[in-house]
Design a protein around this motif. Sequence first.
Motif, PDB file in Angstrom:
ATOM      1  N   ILE A 156      -2.058  12.934  -3.191  1.00  0.00           N
ATOM      2  CA  ILE A 156      -2.685  11.606  -3.231  1.00  0.00           C
ATOM      3  C   ILE A 156      -1.699  10.547  -2.755  1.00  0.00           C
ATOM      4  N   SER A 157      -0.462  10.665  -3.225  1.00  0.00           N
ATOM      5  CA  SER A 157       0.583   9.724  -2.844  1.00  0.00           C
ATOM      6  C   SER A 157       0.822   9.748  -1.336  1.00  0.00           C
ATOM      7  N   GLY A 158       0.935  10.953  -0.769  1.00  0.00           N
ATOM      8  CA  GLY A 158       1.169  11.072   0.663  1.00  0.00           C
ATOM      9  C   GLY A 158       0.015  10.525   1.491  1.00  0.00           C
ATOM     10  N   ALA A 159      -1.215  10.761   1.043  1.00  0.00           N
ATOM     11  CA  ALA A 159      -2.385  10.275   1.779  1.00  0.00           C
ATOM     12  C   ALA A 159      -2.403   8.752   1.831  1.00  0.00           C
ATOM     13  N   ILE A 160      -2.099   8.103   0.702  1.00  0.00           N
ATOM     14  CA  ILE A 160      -2.078   6.644   0.663  1.00  0.00           C
ATOM     15  C   ILE A 160      -0.965   6.086   1.543  1.00  0.00           C
ATOM     16  N   THR A 161       0.205   6.720   1.489  1.00  0.00           N
ATOM     17  CA  THR A 161       1.324   6.260   2.306  1.00  0.00           C
ATOM     18  C   THR A 161       1.025   6.459   3.791  1.00  0.00           C
ATOM     19  N   VAL A 200       0.845  -1.202   0.000  1.00  0.00           N
ATOM     20  CA  VAL A 200       0.000   0.000   0.000  1.00  0.00           C
ATOM     21  C   VAL A 200       0.882   1.255   0.000  1.00  0.00           C
ATOM     22  N   ALA A 201       1.913   1.260   0.865  1.00  0.00           N
ATOM     23  CA  ALA A 201       2.829   2.405   0.915  1.00  0.00           C
ATOM     24  C   ALA A 201       3.542   2.589  -0.417  1.00  0.00           C
ATOM     25  N   ALA A 202       3.962   1.481  -1.028  1.00  0.00           N
ATOM     26  CA  ALA A 202       4.691   1.560  -2.298  1.00  0.00           C
ATOM     27  C   ALA A 202       3.785   1.995  -3.444  1.00  0.00           C
ATOM     28  N   VAL A 203       2.522   1.600  -3.422  1.00  0.00           N
ATOM     29  CA  VAL A 203       1.575   2.077  -4.433  1.00  0.00           C
ATOM     30  C   VAL A 203       1.442   3.595  -4.322  1.00  0.00           C
ATOM     31  N   LEU A 227      -4.979   0.094  -5.427  1.00  0.00           N
ATOM     32  CA  LEU A 227      -4.604  -0.381  -6.759  1.00  0.00           C
ATOM     33  C   LEU A 227      -5.634   0.060  -7.804  1.00  0.00           C
ATOM     34  N   PHE A 228      -6.902  -0.013  -7.435  1.00  0.00           N
ATOM     35  CA  PHE A 228      -7.960   0.441  -8.331  1.00  0.00           C
ATOM     36  C   PHE A 228      -7.818   1.942  -8.599  1.00  0.00           C
ATOM     37  N   LEU A 229      -7.542   2.710  -7.536  1.00  0.00           N
ATOM     38  CA  LEU A 229      -7.347   4.152  -7.693  1.00  0.00           C
ATOM     39  C   LEU A 229      -6.150   4.443  -8.588  1.00  0.00           C
ATOM     40  N   ASN A 230      -5.062   3.706  -8.390  1.00  0.00           N
ATOM     41  CA  ASN A 230      -3.872   3.894  -9.217  1.00  0.00           C
ATOM     42  C   ASN A 230      -4.165   3.606 -10.686  1.00  0.00           C
ATOM     43  N   ALA A 231      -4.885   2.524 -10.945  1.00  0.00           N
ATOM     44  CA  ALA A 231      -5.211   2.158 -12.324  1.00  0.00           C
ATOM     45  C   ALA A 231      -6.099   3.211 -12.978  1.00  0.00           C
ATOM     46  N   ARG A 232      -7.082   3.713 -12.234  1.00  0.00           N
ATOM     47  CA  ARG A 232      -7.969   4.728 -12.797  1.00  0.00           C
ATOM     48  C   ARG A 232      -7.224   6.036 -13.049  1.00  0.00           C
ATOM     49  N   PHE A 256       1.108  -3.627 -10.482  1.00  0.00           N
ATOM     50  CA  PHE A 256       1.382  -4.574  -9.405  1.00  0.00           C
ATOM     51  C   PHE A 256       2.864  -4.631  -9.053  1.00  0.00           C
ATOM     52  N   GLY A 257       3.657  -3.726  -9.633  1.00  0.00           N
ATOM     53  CA  GLY A 257       5.071  -3.689  -9.311  1.00  0.00           C
ATOM     54  C   GLY A 257       5.348  -3.498  -7.829  1.00  0.00           C
ATOM     55  N   PRO A 258       4.704  -2.521  -7.172  1.00  0.00           N
ATOM     56  CA  PRO A 258       4.944  -2.333  -5.731  1.00  0.00           C
ATOM     57  C   PRO A 258       4.586  -3.562  -4.898  1.00  0.00           C
ATOM     58  N   VAL A 259       3.561  -4.299  -5.319  1.00  0.00           N
ATOM     59  CA  VAL A 259       3.156  -5.496  -4.584  1.00  0.00           C
ATOM     60  C   VAL A 259       4.241  -6.561  -4.702  1.00  0.00           C
TER      61      VAL A 259
END
Length: 327
Positions: free
Chosen positions: A228-233, A42-45, A186-191, A273-276
């Motif tokens: 967005i990145s900071g919020a997810i991390t 999740v942090a890496a995404v 992941l869904f948010l990243n893809a969209r 899925f790279g971060p995963v």
Amino acid sequence: MIRERTVNAAILALLVAVPAWAQWADEPFTITLATRVVIFAVAAVGLNIALGLGGLVSLGHAVYFGLGGYAMGVLASHAQNYSPLMEWPLQLDGTKSMPVIWLTAILSSALAAVAIGLLALRTTGVYFIMITLAFGQMAYFFAISWPAYGGEDGLSIYVRNSFPGLNTLIPIQFYGLCLAWLGVVLFLNARLARSSFGLVLTAARQVPQRVEAVGLDPTRAKLVALVISGAITGLAGALFADLNRFVSPTMLSWQMSGEIMVFVILGGVARLFGPVAGAGIFVLLEHLLGGISEYWQLFLGIILLLIVLSGRGGVVGMLSGRGATHE
């Protein structure tokens, strides 16, 4: 070569199958390891949105990870009966509710990303990297000098926080919560990658002058991506602190920022899925080689070197044989 969709499906199947097997075999530690993988993913995404889409090489992402952890620690510590100092510097109403803690972690990390981004995005290249690193170090030393919440020793939370309808102390149920969040990000990243905003962000990374020529602001797009990145991390930080029931300044250290970046590079920058994959490889190496030698990072460095030299697509890119783009 294997299609990237197939690689992604295999990774997803492992995320479901391994904990299910561990639950059946009564191996709770394996479920805990899998939970660690998912939280790091999740942090890496989160970083992958800033790095993969926006081209923002941030060495200060541990700021958001640590802020999320301390949001959990401060709120939960005010809700429990035990206080390490028996007197709090702030009169706060604590909570053990995970949804409230997650919201607090997300908002506090997003606000920090706004403040850092407004200053850091005035620069580019190595200067941007150094400014994010400087903010990370400031946050780290502030946490060390904050004795009210454990200071250098960190802060322990003796009971895991609660989620309606679940017993979060049962490893497989807490894992399910973390996996659900991974699916959401992941869904948010893809969209985002396929949206008009994602196209603007990609263009701002590649040729910012052309973005300005059509009347758009590349800096604003990068700032939104960083927020967005900071919020997810930050969300990942709250989950990680809840997993360990402990928060410490190490969550804010530059080493943690480096580890999150390693997850992304190992799996594949800009790969969905790279971060995963990267988080899974890192935790697996740490678990298998950490018991053999305290210098297990040497082997990690060799693997990372081979991956970087063989191509930019990371493990997912090597398996799918495609460039560093979302499928």
